[in-house]
Design a protein around this motif. Structure first.
Motif, PDB file in Angstrom:
ATOM      1  N   HIS A  29       0.843  -1.201   0.000  1.00 16.33           N
ATOM      2  CA  HIS A  29       0.000   0.000   0.000  1.00 16.33           C
ATOM      3  C   HIS A  29       0.880   1.253   0.000  1.00 16.33           C
ATOM      4  O   HIS A  29       0.824   2.083   0.907  1.00 16.33           O
ATOM      5  CB  HIS A  29      -0.927   0.006   1.214  1.00 16.33           C
ATOM      6  CG  HIS A  29      -1.970  -1.060   1.185  1.00 16.33           C
ATOM      7  ND1 HIS A  29      -1.675  -2.395   1.239  1.00 16.33           N
ATOM      8  CD2 HIS A  29      -3.316  -0.968   1.102  1.00 16.33           C
ATOM      9  CE1 HIS A  29      -2.797  -3.091   1.194  1.00 16.33           C
ATOM     10  NE2 HIS A  29      -3.811  -2.254   1.113  1.00 16.33           N
ATOM     11  N   LEU A  32      -0.316   4.895   0.854  1.00 16.17           N
ATOM     12  CA  LEU A  32      -0.643   5.386   2.192  1.00 16.17           C
ATOM     13  C   LEU A  32       0.463   6.292   2.723  1.00 16.17           C
ATOM     14  O   LEU A  32       1.647   5.987   2.577  1.00 16.17           O
ATOM     15  CB  LEU A  32      -0.810   4.224   3.172  1.00 16.17           C
ATOM     16  CG  LEU A  32      -2.106   3.446   3.132  1.00 16.17           C
ATOM     17  CD1 LEU A  32      -2.042   2.267   4.100  1.00 16.17           C
ATOM     18  CD2 LEU A  32      -3.284   4.332   3.472  1.00 16.17           C
ATOM     19  N   SER A  33       0.046   7.353   3.359  1.00 13.87           N
ATOM     20  CA  SER A  33       1.025   8.217   4.024  1.00 13.87           C
ATOM     21  C   SER A  33       1.420   7.555   5.342  1.00 13.87           C
ATOM     22  O   SER A  33       0.743   6.640   5.827  1.00 13.87           O
ATOM     23  CB  SER A  33       0.408   9.587   4.312  1.00 13.87           C
ATOM     24  OG  SER A  33      -0.642   9.460   5.272  1.00 13.87           O
ATOM     25  N   GLU A  34       2.503   8.012   5.925  1.00 16.63           N
ATOM     26  CA  GLU A  34       2.937   7.492   7.217  1.00 16.63           C
ATOM     27  C   GLU A  34       1.845   7.718   8.263  1.00 16.63           C
ATOM     28  O   GLU A  34       1.561   6.842   9.080  1.00 16.63           O
ATOM     29  CB  GLU A  34       4.251   8.157   7.649  1.00 16.63           C
ATOM     30  CG  GLU A  34       4.871   7.559   8.880  1.00 16.63           C
ATOM     31  CD  GLU A  34       5.324   6.111   8.700  1.00 16.63           C
ATOM     32  OE1 GLU A  34       5.370   5.392   9.725  1.00 16.63           O
ATOM     33  OE2 GLU A  34       5.629   5.694   7.568  1.00 16.63           O
ATOM     34  N   GLU A  35       1.224   8.875   8.216  1.00 17.27           N
ATOM     35  CA  GLU A  35       0.137   9.192   9.155  1.00 17.27           C
ATOM     36  C   GLU A  35      -1.056   8.244   8.961  1.00 17.27           C
ATOM     37  O   GLU A  35      -1.644   7.755   9.920  1.00 17.27           O
ATOM     38  CB  GLU A  35      -0.317  10.639   8.962  1.00 17.27           C
ATOM     39  CG  GLU A  35      -1.423  11.069   9.907  1.00 17.27           C
ATOM     40  CD  GLU A  35      -1.877  12.493   9.622  1.00 17.27           C
ATOM     41  OE1 GLU A  35      -3.098  12.683   9.487  1.00 17.27           O
ATOM     42  OE2 GLU A  35      -1.017  13.382   9.536  1.00 17.27           O
ATOM     43  N   GLY A  36      -1.395   7.987   7.715  1.00 17.57           N
ATOM     44  CA  GLY A  36      -2.501   7.067   7.407  1.00 17.57           C
ATOM     45  C   GLY A  36      -2.218   5.663   7.894  1.00 17.57           C
ATOM     46  O   GLY A  36      -3.093   4.992   8.452  1.00 17.57           O
ATOM     47  N   LEU A  37      -0.982   5.225   7.692  1.00 19.95           N
ATOM     48  CA  LEU A  37      -0.579   3.904   8.160  1.00 19.95           C
ATOM     49  C   LEU A  37      -0.674   3.810   9.681  1.00 19.95           C
ATOM     50  O   LEU A  37      -1.219   2.845  10.222  1.00 19.95           O
ATOM     51  CB  LEU A  37       0.847   3.599   7.694  1.00 19.95           C
ATOM     52  CG  LEU A  37       1.410   2.256   8.149  1.00 19.95           C
ATOM     53  CD1 LEU A  37       0.736   1.110   7.421  1.00 19.95           C
ATOM     54  CD2 LEU A  37       2.896   2.205   7.930  1.00 19.95           C
ATOM     55  N   LYS A  38      -0.173   4.814  10.366  1.00 19.47           N
ATOM     56  CA  LYS A  38      -0.220   4.814  11.830  1.00 19.47           C
ATOM     57  C   LYS A  38      -1.664   4.813  12.334  1.00 19.47           C
ATOM     58  O   LYS A  38      -1.983   4.149  13.317  1.00 19.47           O
ATOM     59  CB  LYS A  38       0.542   6.012  12.394  1.00 19.47           C
ATOM     60  CG  LYS A  38       2.036   5.870  12.293  1.00 19.47           C
ATOM     61  CD  LYS A  38       2.754   7.085  12.851  1.00 19.47           C
ATOM     62  CE  LYS A  38       4.261   6.937  12.708  1.00 19.47           C
ATOM     63  NZ  LYS A  38       4.975   8.091  13.228  1.00 19.47           N
ATOM     64  N   ARG A  39      -2.522   5.540  11.645  1.00 17.97           N
ATOM     65  CA  ARG A  39      -3.930   5.602  12.045  1.00 17.97           C
ATOM     66  C   ARG A  39      -4.585   4.227  11.866  1.00 17.97           C
ATOM     67  O   ARG A  39      -5.281   3.733  12.748  1.00 17.97           O
ATOM     68  CB  ARG A  39      -4.656   6.675  11.242  1.00 17.97           C
ATOM     69  CG  ARG A  39      -6.028   7.004  11.766  1.00 17.97           C
ATOM     70  CD  ARG A  39      -6.659   8.243  11.136  1.00 17.97           C
ATOM     71  NE  ARG A  39      -6.621   8.252   9.674  1.00 17.97           N
ATOM     72  CZ  ARG A  39      -5.897   9.103   8.940  1.00 17.97           C
ATOM     73  NH1 ARG A  39      -5.158  10.028   9.522  1.00 17.97           N
ATOM     74  NH2 ARG A  39      -5.925   9.057   7.632  1.00 17.97           N
ATOM     75  N   LEU A  40      -4.350   3.585  10.717  1.00 20.21           N
ATOM     76  CA  LEU A  40      -4.893   2.248  10.474  1.00 20.21           C
ATOM     77  C   LEU A  40      -4.362   1.232  11.476  1.00 20.21           C
ATOM     78  O   LEU A  40      -5.092   0.351  11.938  1.00 20.21           O
ATOM     79  CB  LEU A  40      -4.525   1.780   9.061  1.00 20.21           C
ATOM     80  CG  LEU A  40      -5.391   2.248   7.927  1.00 20.21           C
ATOM     81  CD1 LEU A  40      -4.808   1.781   6.603  1.00 20.21           C
ATOM     82  CD2 LEU A  40      -6.810   1.759   8.084  1.00 20.21           C
ATOM     83  N   LYS A  41      -3.086   1.359  11.806  1.00 20.38           N
ATOM     84  CA  LYS A  41      -2.419   0.407  12.703  1.00 20.38           C
ATOM     85  C   LYS A  41      -3.096   0.340  14.073  1.00 20.38           C
ATOM     86  O   LYS A  41      -3.090  -0.704  14.708  1.00 20.38           O
ATOM     87  CB  LYS A  41      -0.943   0.799  12.847  1.00 20.38           C
ATOM     88  CG  LYS A  41      -0.104  -0.186  13.577  1.00 20.38           C
ATOM     89  CD  LYS A  41       1.361   0.257  13.573  1.00 20.38           C
ATOM     90  CE  LYS A  41       2.217  -0.685  14.391  1.00 20.38           C
ATOM     91  NZ  LYS A  41       3.616  -0.286  14.356  1.00 20.38           N
TER      92      LYS A  41
END
Length: 85
Positions: A29, A32-41
């Motif tokens: 993916h 995905l931005s780093e922020e988006g990844l952290k949010r999903l995580k």
């Protein structure tokens, strides 16, 4: 390959599965931005816990595979010996 159903979802197991999830998402993916990844995580541990039948597939180590193959070869040899005598 060894496949089994998880009986107890321990913290170390959840951490390992979260790590595998993150590595997979980072590779597949890329949009995905780093922020988006952290949010999903943040949702992943709860999602793992909600899976009714959590199955794990693990590769069998090389030595264990060889030992299994050796045992099978011995059984085949014994079977052939019995048939031929």
């Amino acid at each position: 390959m060894r496949i089994y159903e998880v009986q107890e979802r321990t913290t170390p197991l959840l951490e390992k599965l979260l790590d595998i999830w993150e590595q997979s998402v980072r590779v597949t993916h890329t949009f995905l931005s780093e922020e988006g990844l952290k949010r999903l995580k943040t949702y992943v541990p709860a999602a793992i816990c909600d899976v009714e039948h959590l199955l794990i597939a693990e590769a069998i180590p090389h030595k264990e595979r060889l030992a299994t193959l050796h045992a099978i070869c011995l059984q085949i040899s014994r079977h052939i010996s019995q048939k031929c005598s």
